[in-house]
Design an enzyme around this catalytic site. Structure first.
Site, PDB file in Angstrom:
ATOM      1  N   ASP A  73       0.837  -1.203   0.000  1.00 13.09           N
ATOM      2  CA  ASP A  73       0.000   0.000   0.000  1.00 13.09           C
ATOM      3  C   ASP A  73       0.868   1.247   0.000  1.00 13.09           C
ATOM      4  OD1 ASP A  73       0.729  -0.673   2.711  1.00 13.09           O
ATOM      5  OD2 ASP A  73      -0.750   0.777   3.425  1.00 13.09           O
ATOM      6  N   GLU A 135      -0.026  -0.745   5.839  1.00 11.68           N
ATOM      7  CA  GLU A 135       1.063  -0.195   6.651  1.00 11.68           C
ATOM      8  C   GLU A 135       0.970   1.310   6.720  1.00 11.68           C
ATOM      9  OE1 GLU A 135       5.131   1.262   7.771  1.00 11.68           O
ATOM     10  OE2 GLU A 135       3.910   1.723   6.026  1.00 11.68           O
TER      11      GLU A 135
END
EC number: 3.5.1.18
Length: 376
Positions: A73, A135
Protein backbone atom coordinates in the site's frame (compact mmCIF):
# COMPACT_ATOMS: atom_id res chain seq x y z
CA UNK A 1 12.70 -18.23 -13.92
CA UNK A 2 14.76 -15.14 -13.22
CA UNK A 3 12.86 -11.97 -12.30
CA UNK A 4 13.95 -8.59 -13.65
CA UNK A 5 13.74 -6.20 -10.72
CA UNK A 6 12.89 -3.12 -12.80
CA UNK A 7 10.11 -4.86 -14.68
CA UNK A 8 8.52 -6.19 -11.49
CA UNK A 9 8.84 -2.78 -9.82
CA UNK A 10 7.11 -1.16 -12.78
CA UNK A 11 4.24 -3.64 -12.59
CA UNK A 12 3.83 -2.95 -8.87
CA UNK A 13 3.83 0.82 -9.39
CA UNK A 14 1.04 0.42 -11.95
CA UNK A 15 -1.19 -1.02 -9.20
CA UNK A 16 -2.98 1.98 -7.67
CA UNK A 17 -2.77 0.51 -4.19
CA UNK A 18 -3.47 3.64 -2.16
CA UNK A 19 -4.48 2.43 1.32
CA UNK A 20 -6.86 0.59 1.63
CA UNK A 21 -7.04 -0.27 -2.11
CA UNK A 22 -5.03 -3.18 -3.55
CA UNK A 23 -5.71 -2.88 -7.30
CA UNK A 24 -4.14 -6.22 -8.13
CA UNK A 25 -0.83 -5.85 -6.25
CA UNK A 26 -1.29 -9.00 -4.14
CA UNK A 27 -2.43 -11.04 -7.14
CA UNK A 28 0.65 -9.91 -9.07
CA UNK A 29 2.89 -11.01 -6.20
CA UNK A 30 1.02 -14.29 -5.80
CA UNK A 31 1.50 -15.22 -9.47
CA UNK A 32 5.15 -14.25 -9.34
CA UNK A 33 5.91 -16.15 -6.13
CA UNK A 34 4.01 -19.27 -7.14
CA UNK A 35 6.04 -19.24 -10.34
CA UNK A 36 9.20 -19.34 -8.24
CA UNK A 37 7.96 -22.29 -6.19
CA UNK A 38 6.56 -20.54 -3.13
CA UNK A 39 3.46 -21.73 -1.31
CA UNK A 40 1.31 -18.64 -0.93
CA UNK A 41 -1.43 -18.01 1.65
CA UNK A 42 -3.72 -15.02 1.70
CA UNK A 43 -4.36 -13.85 5.26
CA UNK A 44 -6.83 -11.06 4.57
CA UNK A 45 -8.32 -9.48 7.67
CA UNK A 46 -10.77 -6.83 8.72
CA UNK A 47 -14.45 -5.92 8.31
CA UNK A 48 -16.42 -7.93 5.77
CA UNK A 49 -16.29 -6.26 2.38
CA UNK A 50 -13.34 -4.11 3.38
CA UNK A 51 -10.68 -6.66 4.26
CA UNK A 52 -7.02 -5.70 4.33
CA UNK A 53 -5.07 -7.76 1.76
CA UNK A 54 -2.22 -9.72 3.34
CA UNK A 55 0.07 -12.39 1.95
CA UNK A 56 2.41 -14.96 3.48
CA UNK A 57 4.59 -17.01 1.16
CA UNK A 58 7.19 -19.63 2.03
CA UNK A 59 9.59 -21.79 0.09
CA UNK A 60 11.55 -24.59 1.76
CA UNK A 61 11.36 -26.37 5.08
CA UNK A 62 13.42 -26.18 8.23
CA UNK A 63 16.11 -23.71 9.09
CA UNK A 64 17.62 -21.34 8.71
CA UNK A 65 14.42 -19.39 8.03
CA UNK A 66 14.71 -15.82 6.76
CA UNK A 67 11.57 -13.74 6.25
CA UNK A 68 11.30 -10.57 4.19
CA UNK A 69 8.54 -8.17 5.28
CA UNK A 70 7.03 -5.30 3.37
CA UNK A 71 3.89 -3.48 2.24
CA UNK A 72 2.27 -2.84 -1.11
CA UNK A 73 0.00 0.00 0.00
CA UNK A 74 1.05 3.58 -0.68
CA UNK A 75 0.02 7.07 0.37
CA UNK A 76 -2.10 9.20 -2.00
CA UNK A 77 -0.03 10.78 -4.79
CA UNK A 78 -1.12 14.36 -4.09
CA UNK A 79 -0.50 17.28 -6.47
CA UNK A 80 2.62 18.52 -8.21
CA UNK A 81 3.77 15.47 -10.15
CA UNK A 82 5.66 15.88 -13.41
CA UNK A 83 5.64 12.12 -13.98
CA UNK A 84 2.50 9.98 -13.84
CA UNK A 85 2.49 8.63 -10.24
CA UNK A 86 1.27 5.23 -11.48
CA UNK A 87 2.95 5.31 -14.88
CA UNK A 88 6.29 3.79 -13.84
CA UNK A 89 8.18 6.22 -16.04
CA UNK A 90 11.95 6.07 -16.54
CA UNK A 91 13.96 9.25 -17.01
CA UNK A 92 17.68 9.97 -16.71
CA UNK A 93 18.42 6.75 -14.86
CA UNK A 94 15.55 7.12 -12.39
CA UNK A 95 12.31 5.17 -12.05
CA UNK A 96 9.35 7.30 -10.99
CA UNK A 97 6.15 6.26 -9.27
CA UNK A 98 4.24 6.42 -6.04
CA UNK A 99 5.61 3.77 -3.71
CA UNK A 100 8.78 2.93 -5.63
CA UNK A 101 10.91 3.96 -2.63
CA UNK A 102 8.35 3.17 0.06
CA UNK A 103 8.43 0.31 -0.63
CA UNK A 104 7.49 -1.50 -3.82
CA UNK A 105 11.09 -1.28 -5.03
CA UNK A 106 12.28 -3.19 -1.97
CA UNK A 107 9.73 -5.95 -2.52
CA UNK A 108 10.72 -6.26 -6.19
CA UNK A 109 14.41 -6.39 -5.26
CA UNK A 110 13.95 -9.18 -2.74
CA UNK A 111 11.88 -11.34 -5.08
CA UNK A 112 14.40 -10.75 -7.87
CA UNK A 113 17.19 -11.69 -5.45
CA UNK A 114 15.51 -14.98 -4.59
CA UNK A 115 15.05 -15.78 -8.27
CA UNK A 116 18.70 -14.94 -9.02
CA UNK A 117 20.05 -17.25 -6.32
CA UNK A 118 17.55 -19.95 -7.19
CA UNK A 119 18.72 -19.87 -10.81
CA UNK A 120 22.23 -20.75 -9.62
CA UNK A 121 21.42 -23.56 -7.21
CA UNK A 122 18.69 -24.95 -4.95
CA UNK A 123 18.14 -22.86 -1.84
CA UNK A 124 18.79 -24.31 1.59
CA UNK A 125 16.52 -23.82 4.59
CA UNK A 126 13.49 -21.58 4.16
CA UNK A 127 12.76 -18.15 2.77
CA UNK A 128 9.43 -16.41 3.25
CA UNK A 129 7.66 -13.12 2.63
CA UNK A 130 5.14 -11.31 4.81
CA UNK A 131 3.47 -8.63 2.68
CA UNK A 132 0.62 -6.42 3.86
CA UNK A 133 -1.64 -3.85 2.25
CA UNK A 134 -2.11 -1.89 5.48
CA UNK A 135 1.06 -0.20 6.65
CA UNK A 136 0.48 3.38 5.57
CA UNK A 137 -3.00 3.32 7.11
CA UNK A 138 -4.21 2.30 10.59
CA UNK A 139 -2.08 -0.89 10.46
CA UNK A 140 -4.60 -2.81 12.57
CA UNK A 141 -5.42 -5.57 10.07
CA UNK A 142 -2.03 -6.09 8.44
CA UNK A 143 1.27 -7.38 9.81
CA UNK A 144 -0.15 -7.19 13.33
CA UNK A 145 -2.70 -9.89 12.40
CA UNK A 146 -0.50 -12.05 10.18
CA UNK A 147 2.16 -12.62 12.86
CA UNK A 148 -0.07 -14.57 15.29
CA UNK A 149 -1.39 -16.51 12.27
CA UNK A 150 2.22 -17.43 11.47
CA UNK A 151 2.95 -18.36 15.07
CA UNK A 152 -0.05 -20.69 15.26
CA UNK A 153 1.31 -22.55 12.21
CA UNK A 154 4.96 -22.70 13.26
CA UNK A 155 6.02 -20.15 10.63
CA UNK A 156 7.93 -17.65 12.77
CA UNK A 157 11.36 -17.09 11.16
CA UNK A 158 14.78 -16.98 12.75
CA UNK A 159 15.23 -13.42 11.50
CA UNK A 160 13.19 -10.87 9.59
CA UNK A 161 14.47 -8.31 7.11
CA UNK A 162 12.09 -5.40 6.53
CA UNK A 163 12.63 -3.58 3.24
CA UNK A 164 11.76 -0.04 4.31
CA UNK A 165 13.78 2.78 2.66
CA UNK A 166 16.34 3.26 5.43
CA UNK A 167 18.93 5.32 3.57
CA UNK A 168 18.68 9.14 3.67
CA UNK A 169 20.81 9.99 0.64
CA UNK A 170 22.80 7.02 -0.68
CA UNK A 171 22.39 3.25 -0.72
CA UNK A 172 24.34 1.64 2.09
CA UNK A 173 24.16 4.41 4.68
CA UNK A 174 21.83 2.98 7.33
CA UNK A 175 20.49 -0.26 8.77
CA UNK A 176 17.75 0.25 11.32
CA UNK A 177 18.02 -2.12 14.27
CA UNK A 178 15.30 -0.58 16.40
CA UNK A 179 12.59 2.05 16.55
CA UNK A 180 11.31 4.43 19.15
CA UNK A 181 7.91 3.85 20.68
CA UNK A 182 5.10 6.32 20.06
CA UNK A 183 2.09 7.37 22.07
CA UNK A 184 -0.56 10.03 21.63
CA UNK A 185 -2.50 11.63 24.45
CA UNK A 186 -5.55 13.91 24.33
CA UNK A 187 -6.14 15.97 27.47
CA UNK A 188 -9.56 17.58 27.92
CA UNK A 189 -10.17 20.06 30.74
CA UNK A 190 -13.76 21.21 31.25
CA UNK A 191 -14.67 24.56 32.77
CA UNK A 192 -17.58 26.99 32.93
CA UNK A 193 -18.06 29.55 30.17
CA UNK A 194 -18.47 33.15 31.21
CA UNK A 195 -17.70 36.83 30.61
CA UNK A 196 -14.10 37.85 31.19
CA UNK A 197 -15.30 40.80 33.28
CA UNK A 198 -16.99 38.40 35.71
CA UNK A 199 -14.42 35.64 36.22
CA UNK A 200 -15.91 34.68 39.57
CA UNK A 201 -18.96 33.41 37.69
CA UNK A 202 -16.89 31.25 35.35
CA UNK A 203 -14.20 28.56 35.54
CA UNK A 204 -11.36 29.03 33.07
CA UNK A 205 -10.09 25.60 31.93
CA UNK A 206 -7.03 27.15 30.25
CA UNK A 207 -5.67 28.17 33.65
CA UNK A 208 -5.63 24.50 34.67
CA UNK A 209 -4.42 23.16 31.35
CA UNK A 210 -1.34 25.41 31.24
CA UNK A 211 0.27 24.10 34.45
CA UNK A 212 -0.42 20.55 33.25
CA UNK A 213 1.48 21.22 30.04
CA UNK A 214 4.23 23.02 31.95
CA UNK A 215 4.73 20.04 34.26
CA UNK A 216 4.75 17.60 31.34
CA UNK A 217 7.17 19.54 29.17
CA UNK A 218 9.58 20.47 31.97
CA UNK A 219 10.42 16.86 32.80
CA UNK A 220 13.54 15.41 31.20
CA UNK A 221 12.33 11.94 30.32
CA UNK A 222 15.84 10.47 29.96
CA UNK A 223 19.29 11.15 28.54
CA UNK A 224 19.10 8.50 25.84
CA UNK A 225 21.28 5.39 25.76
CA UNK A 226 23.84 3.65 23.58
CA UNK A 227 21.41 3.13 20.71
CA UNK A 228 18.72 5.77 21.19
CA UNK A 229 18.48 9.54 21.39
CA UNK A 230 16.64 11.03 24.38
CA UNK A 231 12.89 10.55 24.44
CA UNK A 232 10.86 13.56 23.34
CA UNK A 233 7.47 14.88 24.41
CA UNK A 234 5.92 17.38 22.01
CA UNK A 235 2.69 19.31 22.46
CA UNK A 236 1.23 19.37 18.95
CA UNK A 237 -2.09 21.16 19.51
CA UNK A 238 -3.83 23.38 22.08
CA UNK A 239 -7.40 24.34 21.25
CA UNK A 240 -10.25 26.12 23.03
CA UNK A 241 -12.48 26.84 20.04
CA UNK A 242 -12.76 30.47 21.05
CA UNK A 243 -12.85 33.40 18.61
CA UNK A 244 -13.95 36.05 21.11
CA UNK A 245 -11.71 38.14 23.35
CA UNK A 246 -14.29 38.66 26.06
CA UNK A 247 -15.39 35.07 26.66
CA UNK A 248 -13.87 32.52 29.00
CA UNK A 249 -14.17 29.19 27.14
CA UNK A 250 -15.90 26.14 28.57
CA UNK A 251 -13.28 23.64 27.48
CA UNK A 252 -9.56 23.44 26.73
CA UNK A 253 -7.96 20.56 24.84
CA UNK A 254 -4.32 19.63 24.28
CA UNK A 255 -2.84 16.91 22.08
CA UNK A 256 0.67 15.59 22.64
CA UNK A 257 2.94 12.89 21.32
CA UNK A 258 5.87 11.14 22.98
CA UNK A 259 8.51 9.34 20.94
CA UNK A 260 10.24 7.23 23.56
CA UNK A 261 13.24 4.94 23.68
CA UNK A 262 13.86 1.63 25.42
CA UNK A 263 14.19 3.35 28.79
CA UNK A 264 10.37 3.44 28.94
CA UNK A 265 7.23 1.42 28.42
CA UNK A 266 4.24 3.13 26.92
CA UNK A 267 1.90 2.23 29.77
CA UNK A 268 4.27 3.78 32.32
CA UNK A 269 4.34 7.06 30.40
CA UNK A 270 0.56 7.07 30.15
CA UNK A 271 0.33 6.57 33.93
CA UNK A 272 2.70 9.52 34.44
CA UNK A 273 0.59 11.75 32.17
CA UNK A 274 -2.56 10.78 34.02
CA UNK A 275 -0.88 11.58 37.34
CA UNK A 276 0.24 15.05 36.18
CA UNK A 277 -3.24 15.82 34.92
CA UNK A 278 -4.87 14.64 38.15
CA UNK A 279 -2.56 16.89 40.19
CA UNK A 280 -3.86 20.02 38.48
CA UNK A 281 -7.31 19.07 37.20
CA UNK A 282 -8.72 15.98 38.92
CA UNK A 283 -11.84 15.95 36.74
CA UNK A 284 -9.98 16.27 33.45
CA UNK A 285 -10.01 13.42 30.94
CA UNK A 286 -7.02 11.72 29.34
CA UNK A 287 -7.38 9.57 26.23
CA UNK A 288 -4.15 7.79 25.31
CA UNK A 289 -3.12 5.35 22.61
CA UNK A 290 0.20 3.54 22.17
CA UNK A 291 0.93 2.87 18.52
CA UNK A 292 4.13 0.96 19.23
CA UNK A 293 6.65 0.16 21.94
CA UNK A 294 10.34 0.92 21.59
CA UNK A 295 12.46 -2.07 20.60
CA UNK A 296 16.07 -2.92 19.81
CA UNK A 297 17.58 -5.83 17.91
CA UNK A 298 20.95 -6.26 19.53
CA UNK A 299 23.68 -6.34 16.87
CA UNK A 300 24.68 -9.94 16.27
CA UNK A 301 25.63 -12.34 13.50
CA UNK A 302 22.61 -11.61 11.28
CA UNK A 303 23.12 -7.84 11.42
CA UNK A 304 26.89 -8.13 11.02
CA UNK A 305 26.46 -10.29 7.92
CA UNK A 306 24.05 -7.74 6.46
CA UNK A 307 26.51 -4.91 7.15
CA UNK A 308 29.32 -6.84 5.47
CA UNK A 309 27.27 -7.52 2.34
CA UNK A 310 26.16 -3.89 2.09
CA UNK A 311 29.71 -2.65 2.51
CA UNK A 312 30.97 -5.00 -0.19
CA UNK A 313 28.45 -3.73 -2.74
CA UNK A 314 28.34 -0.03 -1.86
CA UNK A 315 31.72 0.76 -0.32
CA UNK A 316 29.92 2.15 2.73
CA UNK A 317 29.81 0.65 6.20
CA UNK A 318 26.18 1.24 7.22
CA UNK A 319 25.36 3.04 10.44
CA UNK A 320 23.21 1.08 12.88
CA UNK A 321 20.35 3.45 13.62
CA UNK A 322 17.07 3.64 15.56
CA UNK A 323 15.72 7.02 14.45
CA UNK A 324 12.77 8.02 12.34
CA UNK A 325 9.11 7.15 12.67
CA UNK A 326 7.41 3.85 13.29
CA UNK A 327 7.21 0.86 10.95
CA UNK A 328 5.76 -2.63 11.02
CA UNK A 329 9.01 -3.71 12.67
CA UNK A 330 7.33 -2.67 15.93
CA UNK A 331 5.01 -5.67 15.56
CA UNK A 332 7.62 -8.09 14.24
CA UNK A 333 10.05 -7.42 17.10
CA UNK A 334 7.70 -9.18 19.54
CA UNK A 335 8.09 -12.43 17.57
CA UNK A 336 11.67 -12.52 16.23
CA UNK A 337 14.74 -10.33 15.68
CA UNK A 338 14.24 -7.79 12.89
CA UNK A 339 16.34 -5.27 11.02
CA UNK A 340 15.44 -2.86 8.24
CA UNK A 341 17.32 -2.09 5.06
CA UNK A 342 16.06 -0.85 1.71
CA UNK A 343 16.36 1.91 -0.86
CA UNK A 344 17.07 5.63 -0.54
CA UNK A 345 14.04 7.34 0.98
CA UNK A 346 14.73 10.96 0.08
CA UNK A 347 11.60 11.21 -2.11
CA UNK A 348 9.20 8.91 -0.25
CA UNK A 349 5.72 10.42 0.22
CA UNK A 350 6.73 13.34 -2.03
CA UNK A 351 5.63 14.29 -5.52
CA UNK A 352 7.74 12.55 -8.17
CA UNK A 353 8.85 9.81 -5.80
CA UNK A 354 11.73 8.00 -7.48
CA UNK A 355 14.78 5.80 -7.06
CA UNK A 356 17.87 5.25 -9.15
CA UNK A 357 17.53 2.20 -11.38
CA UNK A 358 21.13 1.39 -10.52
CA UNK A 359 20.13 1.31 -6.84
CA UNK A 360 17.31 -1.13 -7.59
CA UNK A 361 19.78 -3.48 -9.23
CA UNK A 362 22.36 -3.00 -6.47
CA UNK A 363 19.77 -3.71 -3.76
CA UNK A 364 18.87 -6.92 -5.58
CA UNK A 365 22.51 -8.01 -5.42
CA UNK A 366 22.71 -7.08 -1.73
CA UNK A 367 19.61 -9.10 -0.93
CA UNK A 368 20.87 -12.02 -3.05
CA UNK A 369 24.19 -12.14 -1.24
CA UNK A 370 22.49 -11.71 2.13
CA UNK A 371 20.33 -14.76 1.44
CA UNK A 372 23.52 -16.70 0.85
CA UNK A 373 25.29 -15.21 3.88
CA UNK A 374 22.30 -16.19 6.01
CA UNK A 375 22.83 -19.81 4.99
CA UNK A 376 20.17 -20.17 2.33
Amino acid sequence: MTIDVVSLAEQLIACRSVTPADDGAMELLTRTLVGLGFTVDRVDSGPAGAETPNLFARMGEGGPHLCFAGHTDVVPPGPGWVHDPFGAQRAEGMLYGRGIADMKGGIAAFIAAVSALQAERPLKGSVSLLITGDEEGPAQHGTKVVLPWMQERGQIPDFCLLGEPTNPDALGEVIKIGRRGSLNALITVDGVQGHVAYPHLADNPIHRLLPILSALTMRVLDEGNDHFAPSSLQVVSVDVGNTATNVIPSQAIALLNIRFNTEHRGEDLVAWIRGCVADHAPDARVEASISGEAFLTEPGQAVSALSAVISRHTGRMPRLDTGGGTSDARFIASYCPVAEFGLVGATMHKADECVAIADLRALTLIYRDYLEAFGL
